[in-house]
Design an enzyme around this catalytic site. Structure first.
Site: not given
Ligand code: KIV
Length: 256
Positions: A43-44, A82, A110, A112, A173
């Site tokens: 989600d970056s 994510d 994924k 959190e 992280e």
């Molecule tokens: O959203 C993302 O790119 C991430 C990575 C930094 C692991 O969660």
């Protein structure tokens, strides 16, 4: 050959796991062709592609669209997507949203923190990568996590809970490298570090960061393997100069 979750699990302590983010077809294709083990539609995306200030504005529609693009570009890497902020607040919502990412081409999701949600997803046949430490969907203080004994102990406990929940791997992280080592040694699933030092079982970077394509901020843990922003600007300037100067297109670019 397609990378499987059991392959990733079997790499712990033997071979380093490589993971990069990708958000589009072409980047997915080239990371895949380079031999990456895991592609993460992180989600970056919100910051490096969509231009938001954080990951919080990313929606499930964004994640679904980009997961589809990545899955069309990659044939070998394991594809992890994510779940966006707010999309896994309870079991049923998490399962519905995770299923939509799987339908779009992700092999797994994924999340959190939240081992209890991970457990529900795993029990419902959805494989989960955990993510602890600096978790941008909830942490407002963007600094190294687990620096004192109390917060370090909490992270070790959380890592064990993610393992017990059935996560197949765990992103760490922004934690001190000694803590990442301790976590890596105390769980049986692979750890994948970002800003967590060398002792993790694998490493992940945001692709725009490592390609030098995002300059809003650059954390200490990023290594730039290319300077594509400069290359792009040079190419754009050349194009503008040539069009304005009548040098492009040439005869060979024209139809007769
Ligand atoms: O959203 C993302 O790119 C991430 C990575 C930094 C692991 O969660």
């Amino acid at each position: 050959m397609k990378t499987t979750i059991s392959k990733i699990k079997s790499m712990k302590g033997k071979e380093k796991i490589t993971m990069l983010t990708a958000y589009d077809y072409s980047t997915a294709k080239y990371t895949d062709e380079a031999g990456i083990d895991i592609i993460l539609i992180g989600d970056s995306l919100g910051m490096v592609v969509l231009g938001y200030d954080s990951t919080l504005s990313v929606t499930m529609d964004d994640m679904i669209r980009h997961t589809g693009a990545v899955s069309r570009g990659a044939s070998n890497a394991l594809i992890v997507a994510d779940l966006s902020a707010g999309s896994y607040d309870d079991n049923e919502t998490a399962a519905l949203n995770a299923e939509s990412l799987i339908k779009s081409g992700a092999d797994c999701v994924k999340i959190e923190n939240k081992p209890e949600i991970a457990k529900f997803l795993v029990e419902n046949n959805i494989e989960v990568m955990g993510h602890i430490g600096l978790t941008p969907q909830t942490v407002t203080d963007f600094k190294v996590q687990g620096k004192d004994e109390e917060t370090a102990a909490k992270l070790i406990k959380l890592a064990k809970e993610c393992e017990a929940a059935g996560c197949f791997s765990l992103v760490l992280e922004c934690v001190p490298m000694q803590l990442a080592k301790k976590i890596t040694e105390s769980i049986s699933i692979p750890t994948i570090g970002i800003g967590a030092g060398t002792y993790c079982d694998g490493q992940v970077l945001v692709v725009n960061d490592m390609l030098g394509l995002y300059d809003k901020f650059s954390p200490k843990f990023v290594k730039k393997y290319a300077h594509l922003a400069e290359d792009m600007k040079k190419a754009f300037e050349n194009y503008i100069r040539e069009v304005r100067g009548g040098k492009f297109p040439e005869d060979k670019h024209s139809f007769h």
